[in-house]
Design an enzyme around this catalytic site. Structure first.
Site, PDB file in Angstrom:
ATOM      1  CB  SER A  21      39.419  35.014  34.508  1.00 19.69           C
ATOM      2  OG  SER A  21      40.516  34.311  34.756  1.00 19.69           O
ATOM      3  CE1 TYR A  67      38.883  35.611  39.700  1.00 14.90           C
ATOM      4  CE2 TYR A  67      39.907  34.134  38.373  1.00 14.90           C
ATOM      5  CZ  TYR A  67      39.763  35.418  38.836  1.00 14.90           C
ATOM      6  OH  TYR A  67      40.154  36.409  37.949  1.00 14.90           O
TER       7      TYR A  67
HETATM    8  P1  NDP Z   1      44.059  44.200  41.593  1.00 20.02           P
HETATM    9  O1  NDP Z   1      43.958  43.554  42.910  1.00 20.02           O
HETATM   10  O2  NDP Z   1      45.400  45.030  41.116  1.00 20.02           O
HETATM   11  O3  NDP Z   1      42.681  45.224  41.493  1.00 20.02           O
HETATM   12  C1  NDP Z   1      41.325  44.702  41.878  1.00 20.02           C
HETATM   13  C2  NDP Z   1      40.591  45.876  41.881  1.00 20.02           C
HETATM   14  O4  NDP Z   1      39.407  45.652  42.105  1.00 20.02           O
HETATM   15  C3  NDP Z   1      41.268  46.870  42.796  1.00 20.02           C
HETATM   16  O5  NDP Z   1      41.067  48.439  42.398  1.00 20.02           O
HETATM   17  C4  NDP Z   1      40.294  46.920  44.104  1.00 20.02           C
HETATM   18  O6  NDP Z   1      40.135  48.050  44.581  1.00 20.02           O
HETATM   19  C5  NDP Z   1      38.739  46.555  43.153  1.00 20.02           C
HETATM   20  N1  NDP Z   1      37.923  46.084  44.180  1.00 20.02           N
HETATM   21  C6  NDP Z   1      37.806  44.723  44.708  1.00 20.02           C
HETATM   22  N2  NDP Z   1      36.632  44.636  45.298  1.00 20.02           N
HETATM   23  C7  NDP Z   1      36.119  45.964  45.150  1.00 20.02           C
HETATM   24  C8  NDP Z   1      34.877  46.077  45.799  1.00 20.02           C
HETATM   25  N3  NDP Z   1      33.856  45.476  46.636  1.00 20.02           N
HETATM   26  N4  NDP Z   1      34.373  47.453  45.502  1.00 20.02           N
HETATM   27  C9  NDP Z   1      34.977  48.299  44.689  1.00 20.02           C
HETATM   28  N5  NDP Z   1      36.151  47.919  44.070  1.00 20.02           N
HETATM   29  C10 NDP Z   1      36.832  46.711  44.339  1.00 20.02           C
HETATM   30  O7  NDP Z   1      43.843  42.978  40.442  1.00 20.02           O
HETATM   31  P2  NDP Z   1      43.751  43.176  38.975  1.00 20.02           P
HETATM   32  O8  NDP Z   1      43.936  44.314  38.227  1.00 20.02           O
HETATM   33  O9  NDP Z   1      44.481  42.110  38.355  1.00 20.02           O
HETATM   34  O10 NDP Z   1      42.146  42.679  38.717  1.00 20.02           O
HETATM   35  C11 NDP Z   1      41.240  43.281  38.090  1.00 20.02           C
HETATM   36  C12 NDP Z   1      40.336  42.218  37.241  1.00 20.02           C
HETATM   37  O11 NDP Z   1      41.070  41.378  36.550  1.00 20.02           O
HETATM   38  C13 NDP Z   1      39.658  41.472  38.154  1.00 20.02           C
HETATM   39  O12 NDP Z   1      38.048  41.308  37.990  1.00 20.02           O
HETATM   40  C14 NDP Z   1      40.255  39.940  38.013  1.00 20.02           C
HETATM   41  O13 NDP Z   1      39.376  38.885  38.668  1.00 20.02           O
HETATM   42  C15 NDP Z   1      40.822  39.922  36.739  1.00 20.02           C
HETATM   43  N6  NDP Z   1      41.778  39.012  36.191  1.00 20.02           N
HETATM   44  C16 NDP Z   1      43.047  39.326  36.658  1.00 20.02           C
HETATM   45  C17 NDP Z   1      44.195  38.490  36.433  1.00 20.02           C
HETATM   46  C18 NDP Z   1      45.452  38.624  37.227  1.00 20.02           C
HETATM   47  O14 NDP Z   1      46.387  37.593  36.786  1.00 20.02           O
HETATM   48  N7  NDP Z   1      45.874  39.636  37.615  1.00 20.02           N
HETATM   49  C19 NDP Z   1      43.812  37.205  35.538  1.00 20.02           C
HETATM   50  C20 NDP Z   1      42.294  37.094  35.058  1.00 20.02           C
HETATM   51  C21 NDP Z   1      41.517  37.962  35.425  1.00 20.02           C
HETATM   52  P3  NDP Z   1      39.876  48.347  46.203  1.00 20.02           P
HETATM   53  O15 NDP Z   1      40.540  47.319  47.030  1.00 20.02           O
HETATM   54  O16 NDP Z   1      40.548  49.977  46.550  1.00 20.02           O
HETATM   55  O17 NDP Z   1      38.346  48.452  46.515  1.00 20.02           O
END
Ligand code: NDP
Length: 232
Positions: free
Chosen positions: A136, A148
């Site tokens: 990030s 975070y």
């Molecule tokens: P989302 O919330 O849409 O996606 C997050 C994903 O992570 C979901 O599929 C969720 O699935 C999964 N997840 C979370 N915890 C677990 C777990 N314990 N086991 C398995 N899967 C898990 O957000 P984003 O797509 O934005 O996030 C993706 C990445 O991008 C993250 O690492 C985030 O920190 C990073 N990011 C996002 C930004 C933004 O502005 N959106 C900016 C910078 C970085 P489920 O709940 O079904 O398990």
């Protein structure tokens, strides 16, 4: 467990039930990958499987034992996309909870390292492979999110040092550092409805998950002797 033919590249994508992980799963299937999509929400994974034909695995990545067992049984993996992650942005550090800390570190840092550790030896043996980790901007630049930001700073240093450890092995390491992306991230990060509405009304034109998937696909598609270290 791997039904991919010998020539088909195989990718494991964590956090594939929404946002960047889901878009990347769709994109890599379209690019000809056999995708193993991991997340906890089975209904979302079922929809993804129906739409793309990818293999799905209901798995909490913070369950290290299960993650390691999955890696043992899945077979050849060419690409690991360490994407599962979350933020807890309701509170400042002074008002945080123990759960804010452990959940963030367990998901964003420990699980990412465990997954990498699990898939690396086979990649090194085969002298090919690519570890893509979603960091990030918060891991590189100061932002108002101490826990975070610290977790993503760990991802950043992990990637820079792992790349050096892997010099000469043929295994590539790429860190993707998004700014704000239009996903469900803020629905999870901000539980207070008023704060969430405010956080969503940022006035920023957000990058889309599909645009992130394009970026990840670019890093994967350059020739094998080219390593895209980091994309911000
Ligand atoms: P989302 O919330 O849409 O996606 C997050 C994903 O992570 C979901 O599929 C969720 O699935 C999964 N997840 C979370 N915890 C677990 C777990 N314990 N086991 C398995 N899967 C898990 O957000 P984003 O797509 O934005 O996030 C993706 C990445 O991008 C993250 O690492 C985030 O920190 C990073 N990011 C996002 C930004 C933004 O502005 N959106 C900016 C910078 C970085 P489920 O709940 O079904 O398990």
């Amino acid at each position: 467990m791997n039904s991919a033919s010998h020539d088909t590249p195989v990718a494991v994508i964590t956090g594939a039930s929404s946002g960047i992980g889901e878009a990347t799963s769709r994109r890599l299937v379209a690019e000809g990958y056999h995708v193993h999509a991991i997340a906890r929400r089975h209904d979302r994974l079922e929809a993804l499987a129906a739409a793309t034909g990818c293999d799905t695995h209901v798995l909490d990545v913070t369950d290290s034992e299960r993650l390691l067992r999955f890696a043992e049984t899945v077979g050849r993996v060419d690409v690991l996309v360490n994407n599962a992650g979350l933020g807890r942005m309701d509170t400042s550090m002074a008002h945080g909870t123990l759960e804010d800390i452990t959940r963030t570190i367990d998901t964003n840092v420990t699980a990412l390292m465990v997954a990498t550790m699990a898939f690396l030896p086979d990649m090194i043996n085969r002298r090919t492979g690519h570890i893509v980790s979603i960091g990030s901007m918060a891991g590189i630049y100061p932002l108002s999110s101490a826990i975070y930001g610290a977790s993503k700073a760990a991802v950043h240093r992990f990637c820079t040092n792992l790349r050096i450890e892997l010099g000469g092995t043929g295994v590539r390491v790429t860190e993707i550092c998004p700014g704000r992306v239009a996903t469900e991230f803020y629905d999870v990060a901000v539980t207070d409805p008023v704060q969430r509405a405010k956080s969503k009304d940022s006035g920023i034109k957000e990058v889309t998950a599909d645009e992130l998937a394009d970026t990840i696909n670019y890093a994967l598609s350059v020739p094998a002797h080219v390593n895209i270290n980091r994309i911000e």
